[in-house]
Design a protein around this motif. Sequence first.
Motif, mmCIF file in Angstrom:
data_model
loop_
_atom_site.group_PDB
_atom_site.id
_atom_site.type_symbol
_atom_site.label_atom_id
_atom_site.label_comp_id
_atom_site.label_asym_id
_atom_site.label_seq_id
_atom_site.Cartn_x
_atom_site.Cartn_y
_atom_site.Cartn_z
ATOM 1 N N ARG A 117 28.396 5.562 4.086
ATOM 2 C CA ARG A 117 28.455 7.131 3.591
ATOM 3 C C ARG A 117 27.809 7.921 4.590
ATOM 4 N NH1 ARG A 117 25.410 6.366 -2.041
ATOM 5 N NH2 ARG A 117 23.129 6.784 -1.122
ATOM 6 N N ASP A 118 26.887 7.553 5.336
ATOM 7 C CA ASP A 118 26.084 8.499 6.152
ATOM 8 C C ASP A 118 25.527 7.755 7.271
ATOM 9 O OD1 ASP A 118 23.509 7.090 5.280
ATOM 10 O OD2 ASP A 118 23.622 8.536 3.633
ATOM 11 N N ARG A 119 24.777 8.449 8.255
ATOM 12 C CA ARG A 119 24.219 8.019 9.460
ATOM 13 C C ARG A 119 23.490 7.000 9.225
ATOM 14 N NH1 ARG A 119 24.714 11.916 13.927
ATOM 15 N NH2 ARG A 119 26.293 13.550 13.146
ATOM 16 N N GLN A 126 23.042 4.696 6.871
ATOM 17 C CA GLN A 126 23.439 3.460 6.247
ATOM 18 C C GLN A 126 24.392 2.918 7.559
ATOM 19 O OE1 GLN A 126 26.070 3.955 3.034
ATOM 20 N NE2 GLN A 126 24.549 4.008 1.529
ATOM 21 N N TYR A 159 32.392 5.614 9.463
ATOM 22 C CA TYR A 159 32.175 5.329 8.031
ATOM 23 C C TYR A 159 33.223 4.763 7.245
ATOM 24 C CZ TYR A 159 28.552 8.994 8.936
ATOM 25 O OH TYR A 159 27.400 9.786 9.245
ATOM 26 N N GLU A 195 20.305 10.406 -2.698
ATOM 27 C CA GLU A 195 21.164 11.017 -1.684
ATOM 28 C C GLU A 195 20.775 11.938 -1.074
ATOM 29 O OE1 GLU A 195 23.870 9.178 -4.695
ATOM 30 O OE2 GLU A 195 22.063 10.564 -5.062
ATOM 31 N N GLY A 245 27.402 15.481 -0.452
ATOM 32 C CA GLY A 245 26.755 15.366 0.812
ATOM 33 C C GLY A 245 25.569 14.434 0.669
ATOM 34 N N THR A 246 25.250 14.162 1.756
ATOM 35 C CA THR A 246 23.633 13.657 1.622
ATOM 36 C C THR A 246 22.651 14.606 2.779
ATOM 37 O OG1 THR A 246 24.223 12.348 3.698
ATOM 38 C CG2 THR A 246 24.287 11.169 1.501
ATOM 39 N N SER A 297 33.972 9.833 11.095
ATOM 40 C CA SER A 297 34.501 9.703 9.799
ATOM 41 C C SER A 297 35.396 8.384 9.754
ATOM 42 C CB SER A 297 35.508 10.818 9.460
ATOM 43 O OG SER A 297 34.823 11.978 9.391
#
Length: 232
Positions: free
Chosen positions: A217-219, A221, A211, A101, A124-125, A208
Motif C-alpha cells: 500500500r505504500d513505499r 511496504q 503497489y 498508517e 493515505g499514509t 500504482s
Amino acid sequence: MKDIKLLLVDDQDLIRESLHIVLDMDPEIEVVGLAENGQVAIDLCREKQPNIVLMDIRMPVMDGVEATKRIKAEWPHIRVIIVTTFQEVDYVVEALGAGAEGYLLKAIHPKELASGIKWVHRGGTLIPQDIARLLVQQARSGAGGGSGANGAGAGDGAGSSGASASADAYGLSERELQVLHCIADGLNNKEIAEKLFLSEGTVKNYISNIYSKMDVRDRIQATRKAQDEGML
C-alpha cells in the motif's frame, strides 16, 4: 456532523488538552476521547468507535506500539497515526510494523497535523521523507549485515537472477523494476521522473501498478517486500 472522530492518546495532560483544543476547532474533526495510556485507548476505541487514533509511543501501563497492535487486530478499520518526540528509526519501524498508517513528530505545526489526519482518514499514509529515507537505509544495511559469512558472495551471480525471478513472479516490467529501485533509494516522484526521463504522471501510474502487483500500500511496504524477496 464532523466526518473524523479522533481519539487522542498521550500520557502528558498538557499535550492531550492542547491538541484537544486545537484539533476540535477544525470543522472536519471531532475529538471523541482522551486517553493517558494504551489500555485506556483500547477501552475508548471499544466505547467511542473513533476512525482515527493519534497515538503516543512512550506511555506507562501499555505503550503505543502494543496498543496499536491490539487496536488494529480488533478494529482494522481504525487508522492509527503515531506521534512522538523520538526520531529513532527503530521506533518508526516498530510502529509501522504494528499497523500504523502514519508517523509524525510532535514538533509538527498544528495545521500540518490536522492536514495529516485528514489525509490518513482519506486512506493515505503519512511518513515524512526524511523518515522514509532512514527506513530505506536501515532496510539496506540490515539486508547487507544479515547476510553474514554465508551470504558473502551470494549477490554476485545468483542475486541478479533471483531478483529477476522475483520481479517476474510479480509481473513487474523492466521499467516498473527501475521505478521500484528508485523508490528503494528514497527518491520522490519528481526525482524519479527526472532520473528516468518520465513525466510525474507516468511515474505515479508505474507506482500504482507496482503497489497493485506486489499487494502493498505504500513505499515502505514495497521496499521491505522487495528486500525480503531479493529484488533489490
